[in-house]
Design a protein around this motif. Structure first.
Motif, short mmCIF file in Angstrom:
data_model
loop_
_atom_site.label_atom_id
_atom_site.label_comp_id
_atom_site.label_asym_id
_atom_site.label_seq_id
_atom_site.Cartn_x
_atom_site.Cartn_y
_atom_site.Cartn_z
N ALA A 22 1.01 -1.19 -0.03
CA ALA A 22 0.02 0.02 0.12
C ALA A 22 0.78 1.22 0.03
O ALA A 22 0.73 2.35 -0.71
N THR B 66 -6.22 3.19 -3.54
CA THR B 66 -5.15 2.19 -2.93
C THR B 66 -5.99 1.00 -2.33
O THR B 66 -5.50 -0.31 -2.53
N MET B 70 -5.50 -3.09 -3.25
CA MET B 70 -5.06 -4.01 -2.06
C MET B 70 -5.90 -5.12 -1.94
O MET B 70 -5.61 -6.40 -1.64
#
Lengths: 185, 184
Positions: A22, B66, B70
């Motif tokens: 991330a 993000t 993920m």
């Protein structure tokens, strides 16, 4: 984030800590999205392509050559993914060819930043995909000519010539849009 | 207005970027002092560069970008590969249908009567034979007989090879890759 710091993150991911990926996504997502959007000219598709590129990069992290920059390697994946989306895309993008823009100088002879951004986007959209991408990479101001060449799969000299010509075309397009007076801001 | 040569125009960017060598810089500055059109073009390009320097080209993706990446890390191959697989399967089906049809036609004897001969002993027109070659004696070459059945059989074999390749790329590899990733 420095290059050794990025390498440490990559080591941790490869050692079985996927959550730290991330950090890399956060660092590079804007540029990755920008590159994809300049190629696809469609935010939703660009977002999907950029996400796909990050997923591909994650699954091929073990093949990343530590002598190269992670960003260059990643942007090449983004570039190729976006190109591949472009080929498959069945979208018909809104044509801007016939868009009429009227230049109306304000009292002080300056354009607001949002207007500038709008006119720049319009001028960029009038360029071909290769010129647009090369210019975006160039003006994102982080990449050398060699890196741009590597990302786009061109020779460094070819990349240089393309960028020079694209800058000339962009100047001409802006001139057309804003008329000569606006360029004397 | 006189057209500025492209090489000279491109040199303006090197000048603006400060990457021009001393000799070229001197040459260009001399040219600029004599050529008002070139000077006007330089001013124009300089304005565009100034304009661009004030605008960030960077675009911001959605807030949950993000999180979405993920969340999809385990979904591999990504969408594009799935599309490739799907197209590959359609191609494979097409090849197999074509091979099946061709096999049925061959076995029913449709191509049995189709015969052709390739004659390699075509005489060269006189103008292609060098005049200083008086003893030019053409050699006799064999004529090649081809049957339609043989040609179709070769095409079927080539298609079976292609079908195997497509099967490998579109079905087997993605399948094993998915299994490999699922095993991690």
């Amino acid at each position: 984030m420095t290059i050794p710091a990025e390498h440490t993150i990559i080591d941790r991911i490869l050692a079985g800590e996927p959550s730290v990926y991330a950090e890399l996504v956060n660092k590079h997502k804007s540029y990755a999205f920008t590159i994809a959007n300049k190629i696809l000219q469609n935010r939703a598709e660009a977002e999907e392509a950029a996400q796909d590129a990050f997923i591909k990069a994650y699954h091929h992290l073990s093949t990343f050559n530590r002598e190269a920059k992670f960003s260059t390697w990643l942007y090449r994946i983004v570039f190729n993914t976006a190109i591949s989306y472009k080929r498959k895309s069945r979208h018909t993008f809104q044509s801007i060819e016939n868009t009429v823009l009227e230049y109306s100088p304000d009292g002080e002879g300056t354009l607001e930043r949002t207007d500038k951004r709008k006119y720049l986007a319009l001028a960029m959209a009038r360029l071909n995909e290769a010129d647009r991408t090369a210019l975006t990479l160039f003006y994102l101001d982080e990449l050398s000519l060699e890196e741009i060449a590597e990302i786009t799969g061109m020779q460094a000299n070819t990349a240089k010539v393309r960028i020079h010509r694209a800058r000339l075309r962009l100047a001409d397009e802006l001139k057309l849009i804003l008329k000569q007076e606006a360029l004397t801001l | 207005m006189k057209k500025i040569p492209q090489a000279l125009e491109e040199m303006l960017f090197d000048y603006l970027d400060g990457t021009l060598n001393a000799a070229d810089k001197q040459r260009l500055e001399t040219e600029l002092s004599h050529n008002p059109e070139l000077k006007a073009r330089l001013d124009e390009l300089q304005n565009v560069e100034l304009w661009l320097s004030k605008i960030s080209l960077e675009e911001i993706p959605s807030r949950n970008f993000t999180q979405q990446v993920m969340g999809k890390l385990d979904q591999y191959p990504a969408r594009s590969s799935t599309l490739i697989s799907r197209n590959g399967i359609f191609l494979l089906i097409g090849i197999l249908v074509a091979v099946g049809l061709a096999t049925i036609l061959v076995s029913s004897g449709v191509f049995d009567g189709v015969q052709t001969t390739i004659n390699l002993n075509q005489e060269l027109p006189q103008k292609y034979i060098p005049k200083n070659l008086p003893q030019f004696v053409p050699k006799s070459l064999p004529a090649i007989a081809l049957s339609g059945k043989l040609i179709v059989n070769i095409v079927i074999l080539l298609n079976l090879g292609l079908a195997w390749l497509v099967l490998d790329r579109a079905v087997l590899r993605p399948l094993f890759q998915r299994r490999m990733h699922a095993g991690h």
